[in-house]
Write a protein that holds these residues in place. Structure first.
Motif, mmCIF file in Angstrom:
data_model
loop_
_atom_site.group_PDB
_atom_site.id
_atom_site.type_symbol
_atom_site.label_atom_id
_atom_site.label_comp_id
_atom_site.label_asym_id
_atom_site.label_seq_id
_atom_site.Cartn_x
_atom_site.Cartn_y
_atom_site.Cartn_z
ATOM 1 N N LEU A 311 0.704 -1.271 0.090
ATOM 2 C CA LEU A 311 0.120 0.011 0.069
ATOM 3 C C LEU A 311 0.957 1.125 0.023
ATOM 4 O O LEU A 311 0.626 2.169 -0.682
ATOM 5 C CB LEU A 311 -0.799 -0.078 1.165
ATOM 6 C CG LEU A 311 -1.870 1.171 1.287
ATOM 7 C CD1 LEU A 311 -2.799 1.232 0.269
ATOM 8 C CD2 LEU A 311 -2.657 1.083 2.650
ATOM 9 N N ASP A 315 1.021 3.923 -2.951
ATOM 10 C CA ASP A 315 0.851 5.561 -2.960
ATOM 11 C C ASP A 315 2.370 6.411 -3.241
ATOM 12 O O ASP A 315 2.141 7.412 -4.107
ATOM 13 C CB ASP A 315 0.830 5.772 -1.369
ATOM 14 C CG ASP A 315 -0.616 5.088 -0.618
ATOM 15 O OD1 ASP A 315 -1.497 5.339 -1.730
ATOM 16 O OD2 ASP A 315 -0.605 5.193 0.321
ATOM 17 N N ARG A 602 -3.498 3.818 -8.167
ATOM 18 C CA ARG A 602 -4.460 4.363 -7.334
ATOM 19 C C ARG A 602 -5.591 3.452 -7.134
ATOM 20 O O ARG A 602 -6.193 3.045 -5.966
ATOM 21 C CB ARG A 602 -4.948 5.641 -7.823
ATOM 22 C CG ARG A 602 -4.152 6.866 -7.908
ATOM 23 C CD ARG A 602 -4.782 8.251 -8.565
ATOM 24 N NE ARG A 602 -3.994 9.305 -8.136
ATOM 25 C CZ ARG A 602 -4.208 10.459 -9.315
ATOM 26 N NH1 ARG A 602 -5.096 10.475 -9.774
ATOM 27 N NH2 ARG A 602 -3.346 11.565 -8.816
ATOM 28 N N LEU A 603 -5.808 2.758 -8.130
ATOM 29 C CA LEU A 603 -7.127 1.554 -7.809
ATOM 30 C C LEU A 603 -6.528 0.290 -7.011
ATOM 31 O O LEU A 603 -7.213 -0.005 -5.988
ATOM 32 C CB LEU A 603 -7.453 1.053 -9.311
ATOM 33 C CG LEU A 603 -8.189 1.950 -10.205
ATOM 34 C CD1 LEU A 603 -8.304 1.280 -11.521
ATOM 35 C CD2 LEU A 603 -9.498 2.432 -9.597
ATOM 36 N N ALA A 606 -6.413 2.015 -3.438
ATOM 37 C CA ALA A 606 -7.612 1.947 -2.936
ATOM 38 C C ALA A 606 -8.318 0.431 -2.657
ATOM 39 O O ALA A 606 -8.932 0.280 -1.498
ATOM 40 C CB ALA A 606 -8.594 2.387 -3.818
ATOM 41 N N ARG A 607 -7.842 -0.596 -3.484
ATOM 42 C CA ARG A 607 -8.264 -1.925 -3.299
ATOM 43 C C ARG A 607 -7.643 -2.329 -2.057
ATOM 44 O O ARG A 607 -8.164 -3.082 -1.208
ATOM 45 C CB ARG A 607 -8.102 -2.734 -4.550
ATOM 46 C CG ARG A 607 -8.249 -4.264 -4.280
ATOM 47 C CD ARG A 607 -7.973 -5.138 -5.465
ATOM 48 N NE ARG A 607 -6.678 -4.697 -6.050
ATOM 49 C CZ ARG A 607 -5.785 -5.353 -5.572
ATOM 50 N NH1 ARG A 607 -5.618 -6.038 -4.507
ATOM 51 N NH2 ARG A 607 -4.416 -4.827 -5.880
ATOM 52 N N PHE A 609 -6.422 -0.691 0.540
ATOM 53 C CA PHE A 609 -6.729 -0.113 1.554
ATOM 54 C C PHE A 609 -8.204 -0.382 2.156
ATOM 55 O O PHE A 609 -8.428 -0.880 3.344
ATOM 56 C CB PHE A 609 -7.013 1.262 1.272
ATOM 57 C CG PHE A 609 -7.636 2.156 2.490
ATOM 58 C CD1 PHE A 609 -6.601 2.636 3.435
ATOM 59 C CD2 PHE A 609 -8.904 2.606 2.538
ATOM 60 C CE1 PHE A 609 -7.161 3.590 4.457
ATOM 61 C CE2 PHE A 609 -9.273 3.188 3.708
ATOM 62 C CZ PHE A 609 -8.439 3.720 4.753
ATOM 63 N N ASP A 610 -9.111 -1.061 1.215
ATOM 64 C CA ASP A 610 -10.413 -1.616 1.496
ATOM 65 C C ASP A 610 -10.240 -3.060 2.108
ATOM 66 O O ASP A 610 -10.644 -3.361 3.162
ATOM 67 C CB ASP A 610 -11.382 -1.768 0.343
ATOM 68 C CG ASP A 610 -11.960 -0.489 -0.167
ATOM 69 O OD1 ASP A 610 -11.703 0.782 0.782
ATOM 70 O OD2 ASP A 610 -12.137 -0.302 -1.168
ATOM 71 N N SER A 613 -8.642 -2.685 5.634
ATOM 72 C CA SER A 613 -9.703 -1.890 6.543
ATOM 73 C C SER A 613 -10.610 -2.921 6.845
ATOM 74 O O SER A 613 -10.771 -3.120 7.930
ATOM 75 C CB SER A 613 -10.238 -0.662 5.971
ATOM 76 O OG SER A 613 -9.427 0.263 5.568
#
Length: 626
Positions: A311, A315, A602-603, A606-607, A609-610, A613
């Protein structure tokens, strides 16, 4: 077939500078103009050689085949390929021409084929190479001839004919390595067993020691072999070749990138990170291999289940892509303002133009040189840039001609003003009068000198005291004759008088020598002044006429130059836009790739991160239920 162009033009800079002329064992027309034309042709001054050649053809009223070949050679040097091609075909196919020997004819066809080969016109080059009789060719050119012939035959898909030429190349020749490399590339595009392809690559590597840059060529061969084996799914063979590429060469970045992918294909994820980190650390982000590595590293970390690190890497990659995109936009702005093309043209050698004048592509200290070298290495770009450079030189010559016409007019005005000033000052008349007075004084001086040196005894140079002594000696001589019967005093008087006369005679010769020398200098100065005055009078009489008749010629020439410059500016701007368009297109392609990488980063971020999380939420919910 895409590799053939890369290989051919990789070695073309060492070929372009070579002389086009066939060897000439005898020269016709033993005159200075012919020698000057031949020297200019051998020196690479093709424009000057072409002008002298045309003057020779007009003088002789007969176009000899040798002059025509030299004319075609100069046209080749200036890039006038079509005109030269017509001359060569007409001359070299004429069997009735006894002046051209078999060796000269073979070399002429060879250089014609070599010219079109370097320009990428390979079909035309193949037609010319078929006309070369290898038995009559210079031994120093045979290996190069077989290499070009083999490359062209491979381009046409005629492997058997190409193999004959490759086998005819000496193993100690620099062309042998390039020939086997071309053969290996052709094997990769044909249904040839993998072991045979590997053997030819190894043979090419073994022959690199006879080339000018063996380390660089060996790196290139290893990279090409590694990329081929990786593309065909043979990762271990690819790794073997890629590991041999040096870490400080021109092919390091692509080798490290492909090496990492080959290790990834072998499920060696930890090992694959090392070459990619080396690539990212030691090379600029503007390098496309680095850009691919930025998105590859986090994907590999994700495969290693290091999702938090992945991740962060996604970034970081997104930030780097944003910075790279801005730099590319700045490059596009510099291109529009001429900050890329103008430095390129400014660093070229003045007055050197034509197809065989090399282009300086170094661009030192230029902010875009890191990635623009990829664009500038393409033969298409270099060809268009040469055309722009030639137009730049032509425009400079036309501007120089207009400046010379303006300088000539300025000289005319200056000379007219000087003439009018001299006329008003009556300088010529005053100088003539002064010279007449000097002539009179000179004649008087000569008469005085002649009178003084008339008597060799030196009496004319005696002082008043010495003249009185000589007069008293005469009086004493008369008196002593009357008084002295024995002549004793008379002898002593004669002795004293002889001493005085001897001193006068010695002084005569010394003074005469000195005066003669000074008179000769003075006489030379007077003659020189007379000649200068005569020349000044002639110039004064002819000066008003010397400026007549030039106004119309100057105006006509200026109009002609301005019209040519106007038309040339239109062509120059079009060519400038064409060269700039190549770079702009490359920048747009790079921006599109960067945007795709940035979107992927970015995708993926985001993936991830989800996922991380959700994992934390699931773990926290389980703890609450417990």
């Amino acid at each position: 077939m895409r590799w053939f162009l890369l290989i051919a033009f990789a070695i073309s800079p060492s070929v372009l500078a070579e002389d086009l002329l066939p060897e000439q064992y005898r020269a016709g027309g033993q005159d200075a103009l012919y020698g000057q034309a031949l020297f200019s042709l051998h020196s690479g001054e093709y424009q000057k050689a072409l002008g002298l050649n045309q003057a020779l053809q007009k003088r002789r009223h007969k176009n000899t085949p040798l002059l025509k070949i030299q004319q075609a050679t100069a046209q080749l040097g200036l890039g006038m390929s079509q005109q030269a091609k017509k001359h060569y075909k007409k001359l070299l196919t004429a069997k009735s021409s006894k002046l051209i020997s078999h060796g000269t004819r073979a070399q002429a066809w060879f250089y014609l084929a070599k010219h079109f080969y370097n320009k990428g016109m390979w079909s035309t080059a193949l037609q010319a190479i078929h006309q070369v009789k290898g038995g009559h060719l210079n031994p120093q050119l045979k290996d190069e001839f077989h290499f070009i012939a083999a490359t062209l035959e491979l381009f046409q898909g005629k492997a058997k004919q190409a193999d004959k030429h490759i086998l005819a190349i000496s193993p100690q020749s620099m062309w042998a390595a390039y020939a086997f490399l071309n053969l290996a590339v052709s094997y990769t595009e044909r249904d040839v067993h993998i072991n045979q392809v590997d053997a030819v690559f190894e043979k090419a590597k073994m022959l690199t020691k006879y080339t000018q840059h063996p380390e660089s060529l060996e790196d290139k061969i290893n990279l090409m072999a590694g990329q081929f084996f990786f593309a065909t799914g043979r990762g271990r063979s690819a790794i073997k070749h890629l590991k041999e590429v040096s870490l400080d060469g021109a092919f390091t970045s692509k080798a490290l990138l492909t090496y990492g992918w080959a290790l990834t294909e072998q499920w060696q994820y930890h090992d694959a990170l090392q070459p990619w980190y080396m690539l990212k650390t030691n090379h600029s982000p503007l390098n496309q291999d680095v850009q691919e590595t930025l998105i590859a590293i986090p994907h590999l970390l994700e495969k290693l289940n290091a999702k938090v690190m992945a991740l962060g890497a996604f970034d970081y990659a997104g930030e780097q892509y944003e910075m790279i995109y801005k730099q590319l936009e700045e490059s596009a702005k510099r291109l529009n303002t001429g900050e890329f093309i103008e430095p390129l043209l400014a660093q070229q050698i003045p007055d050197k133009w034509g197809a065989f004048a090399a282009i300086d592509l170094s661009l030192p200290n230029h902010p875009d040189r890191i990635y623009l070298k990829d664009v500038m290495s393409k033969s298409y770009f270099q060809g268009e840039l040469k055309n722009l450079r030639d137009l730049h030189v032509m425009r400079s010559q036309l501007n120089s001609g207009i400046e010379q016409l303006a300088a000539f007019e300025k000289v005319q005005i200056t000379r007219r003003d000087e003439y009018q000033q001299v006329k008003n000052d009556k300088r010529i008349n005053l100088t003539s009068r002064q010279l007449l007075k000097l002539n009179k004084r000179y004649k008087t001086l000569r008469a005085t000198v002649d009178k003084a040196f008339k008597n060799p005894s030196g009496v004319g140079l005696a002082s008043e005291f010495e003249k009185n002594q000589l007069a008293s000696f005469k009086q004493l001589n008369t008196d002593f004759k009357a008084l002295d019967e024995n002549g004793h005093y008379l002898q002593r008087l004669r002795r004293v008088e002889g001493v005085l006369k001897w001193a006068l005679s010695q002084r005569y010769y010394e003074r005469k020598k000195e005066v003669s020398k000074n008179l000769a200098i003075l006489d030379g100065k007077i003659k020189q002044t007379r000649r200068q005055l005569k020349a000044a009078k002639l110039a004064f009489r002819s000066t008003p006429k010397s400026f007549n008749g030039f106004d119309k010629k100057v105006a006509r020439l200026r109009t002609k130059y301005q019209q040519q410059l106007k038309r040339l500016d239109i062509v120059y701007q079009k060519q400038r836009e064409k060269v700039g368009g190549i770079v702009k297109l490359d920048i747009k392609k790079r921006q599109k790739v960067v945007m795709d990488y940035q979107l992927q980063a970015r995708l993926a971020a985001a993936r991830l991160f989800d996922e991380t999380s959700n994992k934390h939420r699931v773990v926290a919910g389980a703890e609450v239920r417990q």
